[in-house]
Design an enzyme around this catalytic site. Structure first.
Site, PDB file in Angstrom:
ATOM      1  N   ASP A  57       0.853  -1.183   0.000  1.00  0.00           N
ATOM      2  CA  ASP A  57       0.000   0.000   0.000  1.00  0.00           C
ATOM      3  C   ASP A  57       0.886   1.229   0.000  1.00  0.00           C
ATOM      4  O   ASP A  57       1.724   1.399   0.892  1.00  0.00           O
ATOM      5  CB  ASP A  57      -0.923   0.008   1.227  1.00  0.00           C
ATOM      6  CG  ASP A  57      -1.782   1.256   1.281  1.00  0.00           C
ATOM      7  OD1 ASP A  57      -2.737   1.347   0.502  1.00  0.00           O
ATOM      8  OD2 ASP A  57      -1.500   2.154   2.117  1.00  0.00           O
ATOM      9  N   GLU A 141      -1.692  -1.440  -5.597  1.00  0.00           N
ATOM     10  CA  GLU A 141      -2.897  -0.729  -6.008  1.00  0.00           C
ATOM     11  C   GLU A 141      -2.739  -0.206  -7.438  1.00  0.00           C
ATOM     12  O   GLU A 141      -1.676   0.279  -7.813  1.00  0.00           O
ATOM     13  CB  GLU A 141      -3.176   0.441  -5.074  1.00  0.00           C
ATOM     14  CG  GLU A 141      -3.577   0.040  -3.672  1.00  0.00           C
ATOM     15  CD  GLU A 141      -3.700   1.244  -2.771  1.00  0.00           C
ATOM     16  OE1 GLU A 141      -4.802   1.503  -2.254  1.00  0.00           O
ATOM     17  OE2 GLU A 141      -2.689   1.932  -2.577  1.00  0.00           O
ATOM     18  N   CYS A 224     -11.769  -1.440  13.727  1.00  0.00           N
ATOM     19  CA  CYS A 224     -13.028  -1.984  13.225  1.00  0.00           C
ATOM     20  C   CYS A 224     -14.077  -1.948  14.333  1.00  0.00           C
ATOM     21  O   CYS A 224     -13.846  -2.459  15.436  1.00  0.00           O
ATOM     22  CB  CYS A 224     -12.819  -3.407  12.713  1.00  0.00           C
ATOM     23  SG  CYS A 224     -14.318  -4.179  12.058  1.00  0.00           S
ATOM     24  N   ASP A 234      -2.469   1.743   7.156  1.00  0.00           N
ATOM     25  CA  ASP A 234      -1.788   1.386   5.907  1.00  0.00           C
ATOM     26  C   ASP A 234      -1.501  -0.113   5.835  1.00  0.00           C
ATOM     27  O   ASP A 234      -1.621  -0.721   4.769  1.00  0.00           O
ATOM     28  CB  ASP A 234      -0.486   2.178   5.779  1.00  0.00           C
ATOM     29  CG  ASP A 234      -0.730   3.674   5.675  1.00  0.00           C
ATOM     30  OD1 ASP A 234      -1.738   4.060   5.045  1.00  0.00           O
ATOM     31  OD2 ASP A 234       0.058   4.456   6.226  1.00  0.00           O
TER      32      ASP A 234
END
Length: 280
Positions: A57, A141, A224, A234
């Site tokens: 990432d 990505e 979360c 990240d």
């Protein structure tokens, strides 16, 4: 070395020249340094051979976060060099155009910026070689770096918004070497680098898969609200990228019937009807 129209030139070899290489190019960078580049296509870097997968990432605060939990940062100028760069820039703004003092200041600024660029290129080379050697499959990505670093100035009739903030973001993206990192990875590990759709990778929990835009508490913190998983944001995104990369290989191994159920390369959602339970 014999350079046309210059004659014989002495130069220093930074690395051995492969046998059979005859073509070369002589260039001069903005800091006044001369370089000799020999045309040679190097062999790909062999992988680990154990089927390991890593997700990468890319960011601004952290140049590259790996799904293994490692955080990588491009080395820049030292604090002393940064202060000198700012001082030279202020002096350059006061120098008279066409003067020798302005020419000396521009040369000093170019040398500092070239030093920063050299460190970034060296970091990219070392990082990509390590990733290509330690992992068999690398997921990154699929970002449009050129579009992301476009200026926000606009026109006189339609001026842009947050131009200064966008300019700072552009400098951060370019200083992190996003494009060079993926480009060199594809050179050193051809066929083993996969571009993943970046949609929701930073909002999805890598532990339970729940997507929540409020889960990212800050630039570096992810928590979360469904399963309670917490960690670096990240790294969480890098693990989602690695998971997507593994799914591509699962679908490829299962055949086109699995991949046809959802988006290309990924399995779709499977709905199961409730089954009757026989009570004795």
């Amino acid at each position: 070395m014999l350079v046309p129209k210059c004659g014989w030139v002495r130069f220093r070899l930074s690395r051995p020249v492969p046998e059979g290489v005859k073509s070369y190019r002589v260039t001069r960078d903005r800091s006044g340094r001369w370089h000799v580049a020999f045309a040679h296509l190097p062999d790909p870097v062999p992988g680990s051979g154990d089927g390991s997968v890593v997700g990468v990432d890319r960011g601004v605060a952290v140049s590259a976060a790996l799904s293994t939990g490692e955080l990588l940062k491009v080395p820049g100028l030292t604090p002393g060099e940064t202060r000198r760069l700012e001082l030279l820039a202020r002096k350059l703004g006061r120098a008279r155009r066409g003067s020798r003092r302005r020419a000396r200041l521009k040369a000093a600024l170019a040398r500092l910026r070239a030093r920063q660029s050299d460190r970034r290129k060296n970091w990219v080379e070392q990082t990509t070689t390590t990733l290509a050697r330690e992992f068999d499959v690398i997921g990154v990505e699929d970002l449009n770096t050129r579009g992301m670093t476009r200026s926000a100035k606009g026109t006189l009739e339609h001026p842009g918004r947050n131009v200064a903030a966008k300019a700072g973001l552009n400098r951060g993206i370019l200083a992190s070497g996003w494009g060079a990192l993926v480009e060199r990875l594809e050179h050193k590990a051809p066929g083993r680098v996969h571009r993943i759709d970046p949609a929701y990778t930073s909002q999805r929990c890598s532990a339970c898969g729940i997507r929540d835009r409020e889960a990212r508490e800050s630039q570096a913190r992810f928590r979360c609200r469904s399963c309670g998983h917490a960690g670096n944001a990240d790294v969480n995104a890098a693990r989602n990228i690695a998971h997507e990369t593994r799914l591509i290989f699962v679908c490829a191994a299962a055949g086109p019937a699995v991949a046809a159920r959802g988006r290309p390369g990924l399995p779709g959602r499977t709905n199961r009807e409730p089954q009757p339970v026989l009570l004795s």
